[in-house]
Design a protein around this motif. Structure first.
Motif, short mmCIF file in Angstrom:
data_model
loop_
_atom_site.label_atom_id
_atom_site.label_comp_id
_atom_site.label_asym_id
_atom_site.label_seq_id
_atom_site.Cartn_x
_atom_site.Cartn_y
_atom_site.Cartn_z
N VAL A 16 0.87 -1.17 0.00
CA VAL A 16 0.00 0.00 0.00
C VAL A 16 0.91 1.22 0.00
CG1 VAL A 16 -1.83 1.23 1.21
CG2 VAL A 16 -1.76 -1.26 1.26
N ASP A 17 1.05 1.86 -1.15
CA ASP A 17 1.94 3.00 -1.24
C ASP A 17 1.18 4.31 -1.38
OD1 ASP A 17 0.99 2.72 -3.78
OD2 ASP A 17 2.94 2.56 -4.75
N HIS A 18 -0.07 4.29 -1.05
CA HIS A 18 -0.89 5.50 -1.04
C HIS A 18 -1.69 5.49 0.25
CE1 HIS A 18 -4.37 3.00 -1.84
NE2 HIS A 18 -3.63 2.38 -2.72
N TRP A 19 -2.41 6.55 0.49
CA TRP A 19 -3.10 6.67 1.77
C TRP A 19 -4.60 6.73 1.59
CZ3 TRP A 19 -0.70 5.59 6.04
CH2 TRP A 19 0.69 5.53 5.98
N ARG A 20 -5.10 6.09 0.54
CA ARG A 20 -6.54 6.11 0.31
C ARG A 20 -7.26 5.33 1.40
NH1 ARG A 20 -7.94 4.21 -5.38
NH2 ARG A 20 -7.30 2.27 -4.44
N ASP A 21 -6.64 4.31 1.95
CA ASP A 21 -7.26 3.54 3.02
C ASP A 21 -6.22 3.24 4.09
OD1 ASP A 21 -8.50 1.74 4.74
OD2 ASP A 21 -9.66 0.84 3.12
N VAL A 22 -6.19 4.10 5.10
CA VAL A 22 -5.21 3.93 6.17
C VAL A 22 -5.46 2.65 6.95
CG1 VAL A 22 -6.42 5.28 7.93
CG2 VAL A 22 -3.94 5.18 7.95
N LEU A 104 -0.13 10.18 6.64
CA LEU A 104 -1.28 10.97 6.20
C LEU A 104 -0.93 12.44 6.06
CD1 LEU A 104 -4.00 9.20 8.32
CD2 LEU A 104 -3.93 9.27 5.83
N VAL A 105 -0.13 12.96 6.99
CA VAL A 105 0.29 14.36 6.90
C VAL A 105 1.18 14.56 5.67
CG1 VAL A 105 1.60 16.20 8.05
CG2 VAL A 105 0.01 14.80 9.37
N ARG A 106 2.12 13.63 5.45
CA ARG A 106 2.98 13.74 4.26
C ARG A 106 2.15 13.66 2.98
NH1 ARG A 106 6.19 9.47 3.89
NH2 ARG A 106 5.46 8.43 5.76
N HIS A 107 1.12 12.83 2.99
CA HIS A 107 0.24 12.72 1.83
C HIS A 107 -0.49 14.06 1.59
CE1 HIS A 107 -2.20 10.72 -1.17
NE2 HIS A 107 -3.29 11.13 -0.58
N LEU A 125 -11.63 14.72 7.19
CA LEU A 125 -11.20 13.49 7.84
C LEU A 125 -12.35 12.49 7.80
CD1 LEU A 125 -9.38 15.08 10.91
CD2 LEU A 125 -8.43 14.47 8.67
N VAL A 126 -12.23 11.51 6.93
CA VAL A 126 -13.30 10.54 6.72
C VAL A 126 -12.70 9.14 6.81
CG1 VAL A 126 -15.06 9.71 5.13
CG2 VAL A 126 -14.52 12.14 5.21
N GLY A 127 -13.35 8.26 7.53
CA GLY A 127 -12.90 6.88 7.65
C GLY A 127 -12.82 6.48 9.10
N GLY A 128 -12.99 5.22 9.36
CA GLY A 128 -13.10 4.71 10.73
C GLY A 128 -11.98 5.10 11.67
N LEU A 129 -10.75 5.12 11.21
CA LEU A 129 -9.63 5.43 12.10
C LEU A 129 -9.45 6.92 12.33
CD1 LEU A 129 -6.97 2.88 10.83
CD2 LEU A 129 -8.33 2.73 12.91
N ILE A 130 -9.95 7.75 11.40
CA ILE A 130 -9.69 9.18 11.52
C ILE A 130 -10.94 10.05 11.68
CG2 ILE A 130 -7.49 9.05 10.32
CD1 ILE A 130 -8.85 10.09 7.80
N SER A 132 -14.52 11.34 13.53
CA SER A 132 -14.81 11.70 14.92
C SER A 132 -14.91 10.44 15.79
CB SER A 132 -16.11 12.50 15.00
OG SER A 132 -16.35 12.90 16.32
N GLY A 133 -14.14 10.41 16.87
CA GLY A 133 -14.13 9.26 17.75
C GLY A 133 -13.14 8.18 17.35
N GLY A 134 -12.54 8.30 16.17
CA GLY A 134 -11.56 7.32 15.70
C GLY A 134 -10.25 7.46 16.46
N PRO A 135 -9.50 6.39 16.59
CA PRO A 135 -8.28 6.41 17.40
C PRO A 135 -7.16 7.31 16.87
CG PRO A 135 -8.46 4.34 16.21
CD PRO A 135 -9.76 5.07 16.01
N LEU A 136 -7.20 7.66 15.59
CA LEU A 136 -6.17 8.53 15.05
C LEU A 136 -6.63 9.98 14.90
CD1 LEU A 136 -4.54 6.29 12.28
CD2 LEU A 136 -3.90 6.55 14.67
N ARG A 137 -7.88 10.24 15.24
CA ARG A 137 -8.47 11.57 15.02
C ARG A 137 -7.68 12.67 15.71
NH1 ARG A 137 -12.90 13.56 12.22
NH2 ARG A 137 -13.44 15.60 12.98
#
Length: 172
Positions: A16-22, A104-107, A125-130, A132-137
């Motif tokens: 995975v060399d992109h950040w479409r799905d962290v 993600l910041v570099r992306h 910021l969209v996606g389960g990990l990022i 609201s309430g996600g562990p990386l948010r």
């Protein structure tokens, strides 16, 4: 398209060399860390029993067999195991999550340069990990702000964003 991983013991897993799905990246990094530790190529980590248990695997070879048919969803489904072990203080899991935030910041920086965006671009910021309430948010929001971005903190509907783009609302 999936490419073969460089790690010989997980040759069938994707790079995975992109950040479409962290989530995929975090899950894959967790698998790699677990296998490296099990093969005594890296430090011991609580990820090994957590990931192996999730895969009903006893050996790195079992993980390799799993990897031959693993889908993106299968790999991403392991991300919560990495988060759980990070919350328990596992250093390898914590490092994976920190690298995910950094990636993600570099992306975001790369997109800013590629799209020639000026000022302080807004970042959804969209996606389960990022989301609201996600562990990386929280760490991602802080890192984005430190890098000069404006994270959008209100809930974001991907459908609304797609409609805005389709209608040309973001063209100035």
């Amino acid at each position: 398209p999936w490419q073969l991983a460089a790690d010989y013991s997980l040759a069938a897993l994707p790079v995975v060399d992109h950040w479409r799905d962290v989530g995929i990246w975090v899950g894959l990094s967790g698998v790699r860390a677990a296998v490296r530790a099990a093969e005594h190529r890296d430090q011991e980590t609580a990820l090994t029993p957590a990931i192996f248990q999730a895969l009903s695997a006893e050996t790195p070879q079992d993980v390799f067999q799993w990897s031959k048919t693993a889908s993106k969803a299968d790999v991403a489904a392991l991300a919560p195991r990495v988060v759980e072990e990070a919350d328990r203080g596992d250093e390898a899991a914590r490092r994976i999550l920190a690298l995910a935030v950094d990636g993600l910041v570099r992306h975001a920086r790369a997109l800013t340069l590629t799209l020639d965006l000026a000022g302080q671009p807004e970042v959804a910021l969209v996606g389960g990990l990022i989301e609201s309430g996600g562990p990386l948010r929280i760490p991602l929001t802080q890192s984005l702000e430190e890098a000069g971005f404006q994270p959008l903190l209100d809930p974001i509907s991907p459908v609304r964003g797609a409609v805005r783009i389709a209608l040309g609302a973001d063209r100035g």
